[in-house]
Design a protein around this motif. Structure first.
Motif, PDB file in Angstrom:
ATOM      1  N   LEU A 311      38.549  42.992  28.909  1.00 59.57           N
ATOM      2  CA  LEU A 311      38.067  41.649  29.246  1.00 59.57           C
ATOM      3  C   LEU A 311      39.125  40.575  29.018  1.00 59.57           C
ATOM      4  N   GLY A 312      40.143  40.904  28.197  1.00 55.65           N
ATOM      5  CA  GLY A 312      41.225  39.955  27.971  1.00 55.65           C
ATOM      6  C   GLY A 312      42.043  39.669  29.215  1.00 55.65           C
ATOM      7  N   LEU A 313      41.811  40.477  30.277  1.00 55.64           N
ATOM      8  CA  LEU A 313      42.502  40.227  31.543  1.00 55.64           C
ATOM      9  C   LEU A 313      42.106  38.873  32.115  1.00 55.64           C
ATOM     10  N   GLY A 314      40.910  38.397  31.751  1.00 56.20           N
ATOM     11  CA  GLY A 314      40.490  37.055  32.146  1.00 56.20           C
ATOM     12  C   GLY A 314      39.563  37.007  33.331  1.00 56.20           C
ATOM     13  N   SER A 315      39.958  37.602  34.446  1.00 58.99           N
ATOM     14  CA  SER A 315      39.125  37.560  35.642  1.00 58.99           C
ATOM     15  C   SER A 315      39.531  38.681  36.589  1.00 58.99           C
ATOM     16  N   LYS A 316      38.669  38.935  37.577  1.00 59.88           N
ATOM     17  CA  LYS A 316      38.938  40.019  38.520  1.00 59.88           C
ATOM     18  C   LYS A 316      40.190  39.756  39.346  1.00 59.88           C
ATOM     19  N   LYS A 317      40.509  38.467  39.580  1.00 61.28           N
ATOM     20  CA  LYS A 317      41.686  38.159  40.398  1.00 61.28           C
ATOM     21  C   LYS A 317      42.968  38.626  39.714  1.00 61.28           C
ATOM     22  N   ASN A 318      42.920  38.762  38.383  1.00 69.04           N
ATOM     23  CA  ASN A 318      44.096  39.214  37.653  1.00 69.04           C
ATOM     24  C   ASN A 318      44.278  40.731  37.712  1.00 69.04           C
ATOM     25  N   ALA A 322      47.555  44.442  37.089  1.00 67.96           N
ATOM     26  CA  ALA A 322      47.465  45.841  36.667  1.00 67.96           C
ATOM     27  C   ALA A 322      47.725  46.787  37.831  1.00 67.96           C
ATOM     28  N   GLU A 323      47.219  46.435  39.001  1.00 74.46           N
ATOM     29  CA  GLU A 323      47.395  47.280  40.181  1.00 74.46           C
ATOM     30  C   GLU A 323      48.864  47.402  40.561  1.00 74.46           C
ATOM     31  N   GLU A 324      49.610  46.291  40.485  1.00 72.61           N
ATOM     32  CA  GLU A 324      51.033  46.322  40.835  1.00 72.61           C
ATOM     33  C   GLU A 324      51.817  47.176  39.837  1.00 72.61           C
ATOM     34  N   LEU A 325      51.474  47.068  38.550  1.00 75.91           N
ATOM     35  CA  LEU A 325      52.146  47.877  37.532  1.00 75.91           C
ATOM     36  C   LEU A 325      51.841  49.363  37.734  1.00 75.91           C
ATOM     37  N   ALA A 339      35.133  45.830  31.114  1.00 68.32           N
ATOM     38  CA  ALA A 339      35.698  45.669  32.452  1.00 68.32           C
ATOM     39  C   ALA A 339      34.794  46.281  33.512  1.00 68.32           C
ATOM     40  N   VAL A 340      34.129  47.387  33.152  1.00 70.40           N
ATOM     41  CA  VAL A 340      33.183  48.016  34.076  1.00 70.40           C
ATOM     42  C   VAL A 340      31.982  47.111  34.306  1.00 70.40           C
ATOM     43  N   GLY A 343      32.427  44.320  36.564  1.00 67.09           N
ATOM     44  CA  GLY A 343      32.589  44.659  37.968  1.00 67.09           C
ATOM     45  C   GLY A 343      34.027  44.750  38.436  1.00 67.09           C
ATOM     46  N   TRP A 344      34.975  44.830  37.481  1.00 64.40           N
ATOM     47  CA  TRP A 344      36.384  44.874  37.851  1.00 64.40           C
ATOM     48  C   TRP A 344      36.818  46.279  38.250  1.00 64.40           C
ATOM     49  N   ILE A 345      36.232  47.293  37.624  1.00 63.27           N
ATOM     50  CA  ILE A 345      36.524  48.686  37.945  1.00 63.27           C
ATOM     51  C   ILE A 345      35.211  49.465  37.965  1.00 63.27           C
ATOM     52  N   THR A 346      35.237  50.647  38.543  1.00 57.11           N
ATOM     53  CA  THR A 346      34.022  51.461  38.622  1.00 57.11           C
ATOM     54  C   THR A 346      33.839  52.276  37.352  1.00 57.11           C
ATOM     55  N   HIS A 347      32.603  52.765  37.144  1.00 57.79           N
ATOM     56  CA  HIS A 347      32.269  53.464  35.907  1.00 57.79           C
ATOM     57  C   HIS A 347      33.082  54.735  35.703  1.00 57.79           C
TER      58      HIS A 347
END
Length: 428
Positions: A311-318, A322-325, A339-340, A343-347
């Motif tokens: 959750l420290g990522l802040g928001s889904k737009k961020n 992670a995807e680029e890395l 994070a699940v 709604g940022w990633i699936t279960h």
């Protein structure tokens, strides 16, 4: 006089439920009989799966007309439930041994199979029985020596062209046939996609219980029953489950939670080969095509590099950070329960007590505080890089390297540096 109880009771309770005079009950060491109530009717004798019950000579209706045990249903009143009885098997009706189903598919063995052989060795030692591997598939000869090297004393093999590709029906039937014939007391398999699919079918065929997704296994010192522990109620408690009345005792186990046993080259054992007894035209499903997944879709327990977000990522737009890395490293994306739920990633990408336990070579934690429910799922990773702006975050206690800073600055900088080094062959 009363029914005679021999040694070897498995405390299944079938005889207790069958007795019309309520003369039997389960004690600490097995079934006991009240001689004053016993009418020597023989009903208990006919249902005992271990054949340890008998009547005095000439007593009861079993001496005149024994109940028949058959694979065919008996006549019953309309609407009545008819239960099929298991046919007699070679070697008697004593359930003994610990089995591990070795998951072999498309030339690869799931590592959890070897982990379970190590754990199975401990269980077999605690109850004083044999440890065996079960190998179902096609062209499996090369795997047999590996099973012995990882601790199996015996390997049951069903090798057939019908088993070339995994399909539930023939694989489950092959394992169930082996169980009926050789009667293991305990069967284990990894809680992988294959294990979660096949083991419930086998348990249903055997009319026994199954505990899924276990994280701890042990043997009760008094009853010698398998103690099967798994997270329950969203990971808030750990439930320990027992299968007292049916055999075999079955459990699937999370990958990466058991230690990998030491491999001993040259160790050998007995190989038992059986036929599948099923032809291709009897299998209802057909494999049309097989598409191998890339790093983005690989199962977490098999991934060597993971980039995980909290959750420290802040928001889904961020998530793009992670995807680029992950893209640069050829890594698989994962995350925390938070994070699940956001709604940022699936279960199926969740790491932790209520998700997947992982042990990759590299685990990069972005914006993860380090709640204990998450740590238990990843703390055994070979190397952990934690990125968090809180210097007191619990994640740093398990991290190999910790970076305190704004992830919006740190992650892009890491991505750029990894990309440069990988392009020039400098990264190790």
């Amino acid at each position: 006089m009363a029914v005679i109880i021999g040694p070897g009771c498995i405390s299944c309770g079938l005889c207790v439920g069958e007795c019309p005079s309520e003369a039997l009950e389960l004690g600490d060491s097995g079934v006991v009989v009240d001689a004053g109530k016993c009418t020597e009717c023989g009903d208990c004798v006919s249902v005992c799966p271990s054949n340890i019950l008998s009547l005095p000579e000439g007593a009861g209706k079993s001496a005149e007309e024994p109940k028949q045990t058959s694979t065919e249903p008996s006549p019953a009143a309309p609407g009545a439930k008819v239960e099929k009885k298991a046919a007699p098997v070679p070697g008697g009706d004593v359930w003994s041994g610990v089995w591990v189903v070795i998951e072999y598919n498309r030339g690869e063995v799931a590592p959890v199979s070897w982990e379970l052989l190590g754990e199975g060795r401990k269980l077999a030692n605690d109850i004083g029985c044999e440890l065996a591997g079960v190998l179902v598939g096609h062209d499996v000869e090369a795997v047999i020596p590996e099973a012995f090297a990882h601790g199996a004393e015996k390997v049951y093999v069903v090798d057939d062209p019908v088993l070339k590709d995994y399909r539930t029906q023939p694989y489950a039937e092959a394992v169930a046939d082996l169980v009926r014939r050789y009667q293991p007391e305990i069967i284990l398999m990894g809680a992988t996609a294959m294990g979660r699919d096949m083991f419930p079918v086998v348990a249903t065929k055997m009319q026994t219980g199954l505990t899924a997704d276990c994280t701890v296994l042990s043997i009760d010192p008094d009853s010698k029953l398998l103690l099967q522990t798994r997270p329950a109620f969203g990971g808030n408690i750990m439930a320990t489950i027992l299968c007292k009345t049916r055999r075999p005792q079955m459990a699937t186990v999370r990958p990466r939670v058991m230690a990998m046993p030491e491999r001993v080259e040259g160790r050998t054992g007995e190989v038992v080969r059986e036929e599948l007894g099923m032809t291709e035209d009897q299998v209802l499903t057909k494999i049309v095509d097989f598409i191998k997944g890339d790093a983005k879709s690989i199962f977490l327990d098999k991934a060597e590099t993971l980039v995980a977000v909290g959750l420290g990522l802040g928001s889904k737009k961020n998530m793009v950070l992670a995807e680029e890395l992950a893209e640069v490293l050829g890594a698989t994306l994962a995350g925390t329960r938070g994070a699940v739920e956001a709604g940022w990633i699936t279960h199926d990408r969740q790491v932790g007590q209520t998700g997947v336990t992982v042990r990759p070579k590299l685990y990069i934690a972005i914006g993860i505080s380090g709640a204990i429910q998450h740590l238990v799922g990843m703390e055994t990773s070979d190397s952990i890089i934690a990125i968090n702006n809180d210097p007191d975050a619990a994640i740093f206690r398990v991290a190999t390297y910790g970076i305190v800073g704004d992830l919006n600055e740190v992650v892009p900088a890491l991505t750029a540096e990894f990309k440069k080094r990988l392009q020039h062959g400098l990264a190790k």
